[in-house]
Design a protein around this motif. Structure first.
Motif, PDB file in Angstrom:
ATOM      1  N   SER A 266       0.822  -1.214   0.000  1.00  0.00           N
ATOM      2  CA  SER A 266       0.000   0.000   0.000  1.00  0.00           C
ATOM      3  C   SER A 266       0.854   1.262   0.000  1.00  0.00           C
ATOM      4  N   VAL A 267       1.983   1.242   0.705  1.00  0.00           N
ATOM      5  CA  VAL A 267       2.862   2.423   0.731  1.00  0.00           C
ATOM      6  C   VAL A 267       3.488   2.646  -0.645  1.00  0.00           C
ATOM      7  N   ILE A 268       3.970   1.572  -1.272  1.00  0.00           N
ATOM      8  CA  ILE A 268       4.539   1.713  -2.619  1.00  0.00           C
ATOM      9  C   ILE A 268       3.457   2.197  -3.588  1.00  0.00           C
ATOM     10  N   SER A 269       2.257   1.655  -3.454  1.00  0.00           N
ATOM     11  CA  SER A 269       1.157   2.084  -4.318  1.00  0.00           C
ATOM     12  C   SER A 269       0.862   3.567  -4.140  1.00  0.00           C
ATOM     13  N   CYS A 270       0.978   4.063  -2.899  1.00  0.00           N
ATOM     14  CA  CYS A 270       0.710   5.487  -2.649  1.00  0.00           C
ATOM     15  C   CYS A 270       1.725   6.392  -3.337  1.00  0.00           C
ATOM     16  N   VAL A 271       2.943   5.900  -3.554  1.00  0.00           N
ATOM     17  CA  VAL A 271       3.916   6.686  -4.308  1.00  0.00           C
ATOM     18  C   VAL A 271       3.380   6.938  -5.718  1.00  0.00           C
ATOM     19  N   GLY A 272       2.872   5.888  -6.343  1.00  0.00           N
ATOM     20  CA  GLY A 272       2.290   6.049  -7.676  1.00  0.00           C
ATOM     21  C   GLY A 272       1.061   6.928  -7.678  1.00  0.00           C
ATOM     22  N   GLN A 273       0.225   6.815  -6.648  1.00  0.00           N
ATOM     23  CA  GLN A 273      -0.959   7.663  -6.557  1.00  0.00           C
ATOM     24  C   GLN A 273      -0.566   9.125  -6.380  1.00  0.00           C
TER      25      GLN A 273
END
Length: 431
Positions: A266-273
């Motif tokens: 989820s943290v890595i995904s938030c970088v993309g978001q």
């Protein structure tokens, strides 16, 4: 008996607090720009109120876990956050910028209270069998807030001036204070209720008195009835320090496999978001000729996520949380690849698809935390997760400027790559 604290109360309070929070960032940007005329001042305020969340989240979570009535601590935090927004507004242009940014940094320490602090209390509001549906409804409050918060900030600024947007956001946060204050405390019984007192123990049987007509046998004397010995209570664990509790919470995140992989993904995904959100004005300008249309694109993401979580709240057993997380990051990667094409129709489709990934991902993440978090560290795990996601999002936004300087397509392809990395991180850790 007190009136039962209902899920409706919880959802109303959480939606108000989170909408006020989503509104406060754009409102501060507009107010800083309107009062000082400096874009750098406006962005410094926003950076200040988000950068400290990484520190404030874990500590505030520990304090919630140690509190007998965590809702009251949450209410105090909401009140302090709203008061800090008012102080920031009043100080703009009247005191040095450093002092105003420092106030924003202090306010940012309480930011995770508006996200993880609320969600950590959900198991005390509903029964375990109702938790999946309640979790989807809770995730919907985030989608609703991200959909309406920025729009309310812009509308208030356009109708009554930029500072009014900050005042309205403070009003929404303040409206959630009494709802947070009434959250159930740490006690037994049904969630949302004050448990009934334990029934008294049965009285000891009465002895039969001896009479003159009944001779006493020459046997060993019958002992007089005695009261049963009171069982020795279990020793109360010695209170631990905040530092010890912090370590225990981080160990729980690291050593619980499903919790660790969901947190990392989820943290890595938030970088993309974060990259996608920062690119939205550029996307609006490239595809539709106006940077303002970028806000509408983000509204499409939030609306799509809201619909997806509404379906999950209606059918809570539709998907397993551990399967949703990697699927959601894959969906987000596809959406970002479509957005990178720059074609208007594909861009609109990409925003709707992105919402279908973001919404269920948040609901699945909450479900995994509720399932795996130890009761003693529940608040810390939720607020720490919120802090890490905010940090990841801020990192993505910071990376956007150098990436977009090369090309907007490069930035979006990088965002798609981060979602692919998030998927791989989850899958590899699950082996």
């Amino acid at each position: 008996m007190r009136k039962r604290y209902t899920l409706r109360c919880y959802v109303t309070g959480a939606a108000a607090a989170r909408t006020g929070d989503e509104m406060s960032g754009p409102a501060l940007l507009l107010a800083g720009l309107a009062v000082t005329g400096s874009a750098s001042t406006a962005t410094a305020l926003l950076a200040g109120i988000t950068v400290s969340a990484a520190v404030g989240g874990p500590v505030f979570g520990v304090l919630l876990d140690r509190a007998a009535r965590p809702g009251r601590l949450l209410a105090v935090a909401l009140g302090a956050y709203g008061a800090a927004l008012v102080v920031i507004l009043l100080s703009l242009g009247r005191v040095p910028l450093v002092a105003t940014v420092l106030i924003a940094v202090c306010a940012g320490l309480l930011g995770p209270a508006l996200s993880g602090g609320w969600t950590a209390q959900l198991p005390r509001v509903v029964r375990r069998k109702d938790l999946p549906r309640a979790t989807a409804l809770d995730a919907m409050t985030f989608n609703f807030a991200s959909l309406t918060g920025p729009a309310l900030a812009g509308t208030a600024a356009g109708l009554a001036g930029a500072p009014i947007g900050v005042i309205v956001s403070v009003g929404l946060i303040g409206a959630a204070v009494p709802v947070a204050w009434r959250l159930p405390g740490v006690r037994g019984g049904e969630p949302g209720e004050v448990p009934a007192l334990a029934p008294d123990s049965d009285p000891a049987p009465a002895s039969v008195p001896a009479t003159d007509s009944a001779p006493v046998p020459a046997l060993s004397p019958v002992p007089a009835p005695t009261t049963a010995p009171t069982p020795t209570p279990a020793p109360t664990p010695a209170p631990t320090s905040v530092v010890v509790d912090l370590r225990a919470g981080f160990r729980a995140i690291i050593r619980t496999p499903s919790l660790a992989r969901a947190t990392v993904a989820s943290v890595i995904s938030c970088v993309g978001q974060g990259i996608l959100v920062a690119c939205s004005p550029l996307l609006g300008e490239r595809a539709f000729g106006s940077a303002n249309h970028g806000v509408l694109l983000l509204s499409g993401v939030a609306a799509s996520a809201l619909v997806a979580n509404a379906v999950l709240s209606r059918y809570p057993g539709l998907m397993r949380p551990d399967a949703v997380v990697p699927c959601s990051t894959t969906v987000l990667a596809v959406a970002l690849l479509l957005a990178a094409t720059g074609r208007p129709v594909l861009l609109l489709a990409a925003m709707l698809i992105a919402g279908l990934g973001e919404g269920p991902q948040l609901a699945a993440l909450f479900a995994i935390r509720h399932r795996e978090a130890p009761e003693r560290s529940r608040g810390q795990i939720f607020t720490t997760g919120a802090s890490l996601k905010i940090t990841g999002f801020a990192l993505g936004a910071a990376l956007t400027a150098p990436l977009a300087a090369r090309s907007l397509t490069t930035a979006l392809l990088t965002a798609a790559a981060t979602q692919a990395v998030a998927t791989l991180a989850f899958v590899r850790r699950s082996r």
